[in-house]
Design a protein around this motif. Structure first.
Motif, mmCIF file in Angstrom:
data_model
loop_
_atom_site.group_PDB
_atom_site.id
_atom_site.type_symbol
_atom_site.label_atom_id
_atom_site.label_comp_id
_atom_site.label_asym_id
_atom_site.label_seq_id
_atom_site.Cartn_x
_atom_site.Cartn_y
_atom_site.Cartn_z
ATOM 1 N N GLU A 25 0.829 -1.207 0.000
ATOM 2 C CA GLU A 25 0.000 0.000 0.000
ATOM 3 C C GLU A 25 0.866 1.260 0.000
ATOM 4 O OE1 GLU A 25 -3.374 2.284 2.743
ATOM 5 O OE2 GLU A 25 -2.903 0.175 3.125
ATOM 6 N N ARG B 100 3.909 1.637 -1.157
ATOM 7 C CA ARG B 100 4.521 1.843 -2.481
ATOM 8 C C ARG B 100 3.517 2.488 -3.444
ATOM 9 N NH1 ARG B 100 6.428 -3.522 -1.534
ATOM 10 N NH2 ARG B 100 8.645 -3.494 -0.931
ATOM 11 N N SER B 101 2.275 2.072 -3.346
ATOM 12 C CA SER B 101 1.255 2.634 -4.230
ATOM 13 C C SER B 101 1.010 4.109 -3.941
ATOM 14 C CB SER B 101 -0.059 1.851 -4.092
ATOM 15 O OG SER B 101 -0.709 2.143 -2.858
ATOM 16 N N LYS B 102 1.384 4.545 -2.740
ATOM 17 C CA LYS B 102 1.233 5.946 -2.355
ATOM 18 C C LYS B 102 2.516 6.746 -2.563
ATOM 19 C CE LYS B 102 -2.286 4.835 1.150
ATOM 20 N NZ LYS B 102 -3.419 5.485 0.463
ATOM 21 N N GLY B 103 3.528 6.126 -3.163
ATOM 22 C CA GLY B 103 4.745 6.844 -3.522
ATOM 23 C C GLY B 103 5.868 6.796 -2.514
ATOM 24 N N ILE B 104 5.782 5.897 -1.522
ATOM 25 C CA ILE B 104 6.859 5.784 -0.546
ATOM 26 C C ILE B 104 7.994 4.960 -1.153
ATOM 27 C CG2 ILE B 104 7.492 5.040 1.780
ATOM 28 C CD1 ILE B 104 5.451 7.316 1.704
ATOM 29 N N ASP B 105 9.212 5.453 -1.047
ATOM 30 C CA ASP B 105 10.379 4.791 -1.633
ATOM 31 C C ASP B 105 10.712 3.494 -0.904
ATOM 32 O OD1 ASP B 105 10.583 6.981 -3.312
ATOM 33 O OD2 ASP B 105 12.165 7.952 -2.131
ATOM 34 N N ASP B 106 11.267 2.542 -1.655
ATOM 35 C CA ASP B 106 11.673 1.274 -1.054
ATOM 36 C C ASP B 106 12.728 1.479 0.029
ATOM 37 O OD1 ASP B 106 9.985 -0.486 -2.360
ATOM 38 O OD2 ASP B 106 11.354 -0.808 -4.036
ATOM 39 N N THR C 276 4.995 8.735 5.387
ATOM 40 C CA THR C 276 5.099 9.993 4.643
ATOM 41 C C THR C 276 6.028 10.969 5.347
ATOM 42 O OG1 THR C 276 2.864 9.706 3.753
ATOM 43 C CG2 THR C 276 3.779 11.938 3.703
ATOM 44 N N GLN D 141 9.427 9.891 4.572
ATOM 45 C CA GLN D 141 9.714 10.209 3.174
ATOM 46 C C GLN D 141 10.078 11.678 3.000
ATOM 47 O OE1 GLN D 141 9.541 8.063 0.522
ATOM 48 N NE2 GLN D 141 9.076 9.249 -1.308
ATOM 49 N N GLN D 142 9.421 12.542 3.772
ATOM 50 C CA GLN D 142 9.694 13.975 3.681
ATOM 51 C C GLN D 142 10.986 14.383 4.378
ATOM 52 O OE1 GLN D 142 6.127 15.805 5.218
ATOM 53 N NE2 GLN D 142 4.940 15.404 3.354
#
Length: 323
Positions: free
Chosen positions: A37, A39-45, A161, A164-165
């Motif tokens: 989920e 990854r589908s929201k743009g979180i990097d591996d 998130t 990620q930021q």
């Protein structure tokens, strides 16, 4: 998903002695779903690897969630415990210590600094009690446990998130067993909505930076309707004949101070209420024999932070003790 896994075991005839006894057996599969989920929201591996490294099911977090204290103290019992003299003394000392930053932030966001300090004191004892749980681990555990899966799953995504930021590294993202983070004890979604940079370094560090803590708390109050023209309210006396139907914080129950005066409500010392044109609500959190308060819009804002009269009154009482 967790529920599908349990159903599958039942279908195979595999006995389950209790949800807790086998709860961690499917946790790894649940984490895989969380990663998909994310990854589908743009979180990097790379963020996911760091965030979920070594994550395990935390049984004590579930136990804490299920066994929160049920004993209800009266306000007369609660407030001296929540706002003891030593905390009042510390609040005044910290107010003086951080006065320059607090006044700057107070002007910027339109929030009296004493309320910022009071929230800081009530939420985390001025940053001393912020929790030592791995936030991703705690939130993932509570999402998997399932009673409030949607809420905690959203919190996991918000926490990822934040990583990620670049506001904090995963190893430093600590909080309570419920995932409340840092010195103001923000849930991850509250962080994304309200946390701000208070010292100009480009990050909103509610874990270690007091200016960021102060600015984030003030921003929360400001965006939630705070008005620094007024205070929060006051303890009052009410006549025995006053109808219980008039009590409560529902919008339609608000009245002007002059209307409350006409109904027999008075200051605690028996004097007349202030002659100020402001809307107020009457609350009596315990029962008809307990403390009564007339509260204003700022008190309603404190309830948006935490829907507890005891919390809002602890913050208000501590704020009133800061000079």
């Amino acid at each position: 998903m967790r529920k599908q896994w349990l159903v599958g075991l039942v279908a195979l005839g595999i006995g389950i002695s209790s949800p807790m006894a086998s709860a961690d057996e499917g946790f790894d599969d649940y984490i895989i779903g969380l990663k998909q989920e994310a990854r589908s929201k743009g979180i990097d591996d790379s963020i996911l690897e760091e965030a979920f490294a070594g994550v395990q099911f935390i049984e004590r977090a579930v136990t804490a969630d299920k066994n929160q204290p049920e004993k209800k103290l009266t306000l007369d019992e609660y407030l001296p415990k929540a706002v003891p003299q030593w905390k009042i003394d510390q609040a005044n000392r910290y107010y003086r210590q951080h006065k320059q930053a607090l006044e700057r932030i107070g002007r910027q966001y339109g929030v009296q600094p004493r309320f910022i300090v009071a929230l800081w004191g009530v939420e985390s004892n001025f940053g001393k009690l912020t929790g030592s749980y791995n936030v991703i681990e705690a939130l993932s555990t509570l999402a998997y446990e399932g009673r409030r899966e949607a809420f905690f799953r959203d919190q996991v995504m918000a926490a990822l998130t934040i990583l990620q930021q670049g506001h904090i590294h995963a190893a430093e993202m600590k909080g309570s067993w419920a995932g409340a983070m840092g010195q103001p004890q923000f849930m991850p979604t509250s962080y994304l909505t309200f946390a701000v940079d208070g010292n100009g370094d480009g990050k909103a560090d509610i874990w270690k930076s007091e200016p960021d803590v102060f600015a984030s708390a003030a921003n929360y109050l400001s965006k939630s309707g705070w008005n620094d023209t007024y205070t929060w309210g006051r303890q009052v006396t009410i006549p025995d004949s006053l109808s219980d139907s008039l009590k409560g914080v529902e919008l339609q129950k608000g009245k002007t101070l002059s209307e409350w005066q006409a109904l027999g409500v008075r200051r605690l010392n028996g004097a007349a209420l202030p002659k100020v044109d402001i809307q107020a609500w009457l609350v009596q959190p315990d029962d008809n024999h307990g403390r009564a308060y007339l509260v204003y819009g700022n008190y309603q804002t404190l309830l948006k932070w935490n829907r507890s009269h005891y919390f809002a009154l602890a913050v208000s009482t501590l704020a009133d003790s800061i000079r």
